[in-house]
Design a protein around this motif. Structure first.
Motif, PDB file in Angstrom:
ATOM      1  N   TYR A  82       0.859  -1.179   0.000  1.00 49.55           N
ATOM      2  CA  TYR A  82       0.000   0.000   0.000  1.00 49.55           C
ATOM      3  C   TYR A  82       0.898   1.233   0.000  1.00 49.55           C
ATOM      4  N   LYS A  85      -2.954  -9.604   9.900  1.00 49.48           N
ATOM      5  CA  LYS A  85      -2.929  -8.185  10.281  1.00 49.48           C
ATOM      6  C   LYS A  85      -1.529  -7.717  10.675  1.00 49.48           C
ATOM      7  N   TYR A 105       1.379  -5.102   3.850  1.00 43.93           N
ATOM      8  CA  TYR A 105       0.340  -5.522   4.792  1.00 43.93           C
ATOM      9  C   TYR A 105      -0.118  -6.939   4.486  1.00 43.93           C
ATOM     10  N   PRO A 159      -3.207  -9.143   5.204  1.00 46.91           N
ATOM     11  CA  PRO A 159      -4.567  -9.006   5.732  1.00 46.91           C
ATOM     12  C   PRO A 159      -5.026 -10.196   6.572  1.00 46.91           C
ATOM     13  N   LYS A 203      -8.636   1.315   4.937  1.00 49.37           N
ATOM     14  CA  LYS A 203      -8.563   1.129   6.384  1.00 49.37           C
ATOM     15  C   LYS A 203      -7.843  -0.189   6.669  1.00 49.37           C
ATOM     16  N   LEU A 204      -6.748  -0.117   7.427  1.00 53.28           N
ATOM     17  CA  LEU A 204      -5.960  -1.300   7.753  1.00 53.28           C
ATOM     18  C   LEU A 204      -6.072  -1.597   9.248  1.00 53.28           C
ATOM     19  N   GLN A 205      -6.526  -2.784   9.587  1.00 54.97           N
ATOM     20  CA  GLN A 205      -6.537  -3.259  10.968  1.00 54.97           C
ATOM     21  C   GLN A 205      -5.165  -3.887  11.222  1.00 54.97           C
ATOM     22  N   ILE A 206      -4.420  -3.387  12.195  1.00 55.57           N
ATOM     23  CA  ILE A 206      -3.046  -3.831  12.417  1.00 55.57           C
ATOM     24  C   ILE A 206      -2.923  -4.435  13.817  1.00 55.57           C
ATOM     25  N   ALA A 212       1.625  -5.363   9.594  1.00 60.38           N
ATOM     26  CA  ALA A 212       1.978  -4.208   8.768  1.00 60.38           C
ATOM     27  C   ALA A 212       3.461  -3.903   8.962  1.00 60.38           C
TER      28      ALA A 212
END
Length: 151
Positions: free
Chosen positions: A88, A143, A138, A140, A115-118, A145
């Protein structure tokens, strides 16, 4: 390829790794180590149970070898899943800390925000200014990053 050659190749590769690669290896190593704790505890439990019950040590050895082989193939399959990173690139709009190690990052990539959940690696994003250009790899599924570059 002998074990000595593979070790030399791995050692040389570790010396030439960039910062993000080292960070990714560190995070994945910690996660895989957590997954390996349960089989280690099971192996120790087998040894203790067989010692208390005064059964043959060869049976305990065979069970421990089976646990070790199963763990090897399980960890090998898990490492393949950890290698799927999606890049990204965009302006970092916002980073929110949701829990102890959980973060939510919003990156504007083109016209659409992402929107990234990390769960792992979000602490690197805390020190970045708003609207700064970043490149993040990332995963997914887990999660993870990894901050590759910031400008």
């Amino acid at each position: 390829m002998s074990i000595r050659q593979r070790f030399a190749e791995s050692f040389a590769r570790s010396k030439t790794m960039s910062g993000p690669e080292k960070k990714a290896n560190e995070i994945m190593g910690k996660i895989l180590l957590k997954k390996a704790i349960l089989p280690i505890v099971a192996m120790i439990a087998v040894i203790i149970i067989f010692a208390v019950m005064k059964l043959s040590g060869w049976y305990a050895f065979a069970i421990n070898i089976a646990i070790a082989v199963g763990t090897f193939f399980y960890i090998k399959n898990e490492t393949k899943k950890y290698q799927t990173f999606k890049p990204y690139v965009g302006n970092l709009i916002k980073v929110e800390k949701k829990g102890k190690n959980d973060y939510v990052a919003i990156i504007k990539q083109g016209k659409m925000p992402v929107k990234l959940q990390i769960a792992y690696g979000g602490e690197d994003l805390e020190n970045i200014k708003k609207n700064q250009l970043v490149q993040i790899s990332y995963n997914p599924d887990y999660k993870i990053a990894i901050l590759v570059t910031k400008q």
